[in-house]
Write an enzyme that holds these catalytic residues in place. Structure first.
Site, PDB file in Angstrom:
ATOM      1  N   PRO A   6       0.841  -1.120   0.209  1.00  0.00           N
ATOM      2  CA  PRO A   6      -0.171  -0.474  -0.213  1.00  0.00           C
ATOM      3  C   PRO A   6       1.065   0.786  -0.433  1.00  0.00           C
ATOM      4  O   PRO A   6       1.683   1.424   0.567  1.00  0.00           O
ATOM      5  CB  PRO A   6      -1.072  -0.129   1.776  1.00  0.00           C
ATOM      6  CG  PRO A   6      -0.592  -1.532   1.219  1.00  0.00           C
ATOM      7  CD  PRO A   6       0.424  -1.867   1.043  1.00  0.00           C
ATOM      8  N   ASN A   7       0.380   1.749  -0.980  1.00  0.00           N
ATOM      9  CA  ASN A   7       1.026   3.651  -1.113  1.00  0.00           C
ATOM     10  C   ASN A   7       2.274   3.567  -1.911  1.00  0.00           C
ATOM     11  O   ASN A   7       2.949   5.212  -2.060  1.00  0.00           O
ATOM     12  CB  ASN A   7       0.645   4.027   0.794  1.00  0.00           C
ATOM     13  CG  ASN A   7      -0.262   4.367   1.205  1.00  0.00           C
ATOM     14  OD1 ASN A   7      -1.429   4.152   0.785  1.00  0.00           O
ATOM     15  ND2 ASN A   7      -0.524   4.321   2.290  1.00  0.00           N
ATOM     16  N   ARG A  49       5.366  11.183  -2.443  1.00  0.00           N
ATOM     17  CA  ARG A  49       4.744  10.551  -0.541  1.00  0.00           C
ATOM     18  C   ARG A  49       6.149  11.259   0.226  1.00  0.00           C
ATOM     19  O   ARG A  49       7.104  10.636   0.518  1.00  0.00           O
ATOM     20  CB  ARG A  49       4.499   9.630  -0.630  1.00  0.00           C
ATOM     21  CG  ARG A  49       4.134   9.168   0.689  1.00  0.00           C
ATOM     22  CD  ARG A  49       3.983   7.233   0.668  1.00  0.00           C
ATOM     23  NE  ARG A  49       3.592   6.877   2.132  1.00  0.00           N
ATOM     24  CZ  ARG A  49       3.744   6.426   2.611  1.00  0.00           C
ATOM     25  NH1 ARG A  49       4.402   4.876   1.831  1.00  0.00           N
ATOM     26  NH2 ARG A  49       3.403   5.797   3.995  1.00  0.00           N
ATOM     27  N   TYR A  64      10.693   8.863   2.116  1.00  0.00           N
ATOM     28  CA  TYR A  64      10.985   7.957   1.360  1.00  0.00           C
ATOM     29  C   TYR A  64      11.992   8.351   0.205  1.00  0.00           C
ATOM     30  O   TYR A  64      11.843   7.385  -1.152  1.00  0.00           O
ATOM     31  CB  TYR A  64       9.587   7.686   0.649  1.00  0.00           C
ATOM     32  CG  TYR A  64       8.670   7.299   2.014  1.00  0.00           C
ATOM     33  CD1 TYR A  64       8.303   5.855   2.174  1.00  0.00           C
ATOM     34  CD2 TYR A  64       7.179   7.929   2.746  1.00  0.00           C
ATOM     35  CE1 TYR A  64       7.976   5.439   3.718  1.00  0.00           C
ATOM     36  CE2 TYR A  64       6.934   7.607   3.694  1.00  0.00           C
ATOM     37  CZ  TYR A  64       7.132   5.856   4.439  1.00  0.00           C
ATOM     38  OH  TYR A  64       5.864   5.617   5.077  1.00  0.00           O
ATOM     39  N   ASN A  99       8.117  -5.504  -0.793  1.00  0.00           N
ATOM     40  CA  ASN A  99       8.240  -3.792   0.482  1.00  0.00           C
ATOM     41  C   ASN A  99       6.502  -4.163   0.562  1.00  0.00           C
ATOM     42  O   ASN A  99       6.116  -3.638   0.309  1.00  0.00           O
ATOM     43  CB  ASN A  99       8.642  -2.429  -0.391  1.00  0.00           C
ATOM     44  CG  ASN A  99       8.642  -1.641   0.747  1.00  0.00           C
ATOM     45  OD1 ASN A  99       7.093  -2.117   1.522  1.00  0.00           O
ATOM     46  ND2 ASN A  99       9.182  -0.810   0.984  1.00  0.00           N
ATOM     47  N   ALA A 136       3.271  -0.734   5.273  1.00  0.00           N
ATOM     48  CA  ALA A 136       2.606  -0.684   6.095  1.00  0.00           C
ATOM     49  C   ALA A 136       1.331  -2.306   7.095  1.00  0.00           C
ATOM     50  O   ALA A 136       1.525  -2.353   8.246  1.00  0.00           O
ATOM     51  CB  ALA A 136       1.228   0.450   7.298  1.00  0.00           C
ATOM     52  N   GLU A 196      12.171  -9.096   2.906  1.00  0.00           N
ATOM     53  CA  GLU A 196      11.560  -8.157   3.168  1.00  0.00           C
ATOM     54  C   GLU A 196      12.011  -7.078   3.190  1.00  0.00           C
ATOM     55  O   GLU A 196      13.333  -6.814   3.214  1.00  0.00           O
ATOM     56  CB  GLU A 196      10.561  -8.174   4.918  1.00  0.00           C
ATOM     57  CG  GLU A 196       9.835  -7.301   4.791  1.00  0.00           C
ATOM     58  CD  GLU A 196       8.693  -7.029   6.788  1.00  0.00           C
ATOM     59  OE1 GLU A 196       8.904  -5.989   6.577  1.00  0.00           O
ATOM     60  OE2 GLU A 196       9.427  -8.361   7.190  1.00  0.00           O
ATOM     61  N   HIS A 226      12.332  -2.274   2.779  1.00  0.00           N
ATOM     62  CA  HIS A 226      11.353  -0.723   3.225  1.00  0.00           C
ATOM     63  C   HIS A 226      12.932  -0.065   3.161  1.00  0.00           C
ATOM     64  O   HIS A 226      14.033   0.444   3.449  1.00  0.00           O
ATOM     65  CB  HIS A 226      11.147  -0.779   4.702  1.00  0.00           C
ATOM     66  CG  HIS A 226      10.430  -2.011   5.147  1.00  0.00           C
ATOM     67  ND1 HIS A 226       8.750  -1.782   5.466  1.00  0.00           N
ATOM     68  CD2 HIS A 226      10.372  -3.172   5.948  1.00  0.00           C
ATOM     69  CE1 HIS A 226       8.172  -3.092   5.695  1.00  0.00           C
ATOM     70  NE2 HIS A 226       8.644  -3.359   6.028  1.00  0.00           N
ATOM     71  N   ARG A 262      12.146   5.094  13.418  1.00  0.00           N
ATOM     72  CA  ARG A 262      10.761   5.666  13.496  1.00  0.00           C
ATOM     73  C   ARG A 262       9.904   5.490  14.588  1.00  0.00           C
ATOM     74  O   ARG A 262      10.246   5.211  15.623  1.00  0.00           O
ATOM     75  CB  ARG A 262      10.156   5.527  12.337  1.00  0.00           C
ATOM     76  CG  ARG A 262      10.934   5.679  10.568  1.00  0.00           C
ATOM     77  CD  ARG A 262      10.596   5.313   9.474  1.00  0.00           C
ATOM     78  NE  ARG A 262       9.264   6.198   9.284  1.00  0.00           N
ATOM     79  CZ  ARG A 262       8.573   6.317   8.807  1.00  0.00           C
ATOM     80  NH1 ARG A 262       8.685   4.917   7.497  1.00  0.00           N
ATOM     81  NH2 ARG A 262       7.118   7.270   8.654  1.00  0.00           N
TER      82      ARG A 262
END
Length: 148
Positions: free
Chosen positions: A9-10, A17, A22, A73, A76, A97, A99, A106
């Site tokens: 998502p996103n 964004r 990012y 990736n 969230a 995985e 990111h 964070r």
């Protein structure tokens, strides 16, 4: 060697964004760099982005007879995507995985991944290069396992 690359998502909004977190590279630019790296090594990539957990799960299921590994990736979904985690475990393909940001540095709620326990490795915090590092690591693992 065939690898499924999943963007959660996103991630379709990359480039605009929250660029301070990012970066400014678009998803299309990241995909092009991954495709170029893979093509140089004779690796076939199938790339899927979705904002819907079910669509990502469908892509995982559909890749089962084709893919040798998965680079994901989950965005969230790494925090609460139990169905995504179960799909990865069910197909039993080596998974890495990735990111873009260092989720460990964070917010507290971003620091635990439900996806990581079913992965061979996790790469985070290197911006778009997290994808490249993850792909390189996954390809090396597959090669060591005898995947041509």
């Amino acid at each position: 060697m065939n690898i499924l690359v999943l963007h959660g998502p996103n991630l379709n909004l990359l480039g605009t964004r929250e660029p301070a977190i990012y970066g400014t590279m678009t998803l299309e630019e990241i995909n092009a760099r991954l495709q170029a790296w893979a093509a140089e090594r004779g690796i076939a990539l199938r790339i899927v982005q979705s904002n819907h957990e079910g669509a990502l799960i469908d892509a995982i299921h559909e890749a089962r007879p084709w893919a040798h590994g998965i680079l994901i990736n989950p965005g969230a979904l790494h925090i609460y995507g139990y169905a995504l985690r179960d799909a990865l475990a069910a197909v039993n393909l080596p998974t890495v995985e990735v990111h873009l940001s260092n989720t460990q540095a964070r917010e507290e709620w971003r620091r635990t991944s439900v996806i990581a326990p079913v992965c061979r490795g996790v790469v985070l915090g290197f911006g778009w290069r997290s994808y490249l590092l993850g792909l390189e690591g996954l390809a090396a693992l597959l090669q060591e396992a005898g995947v041509p």
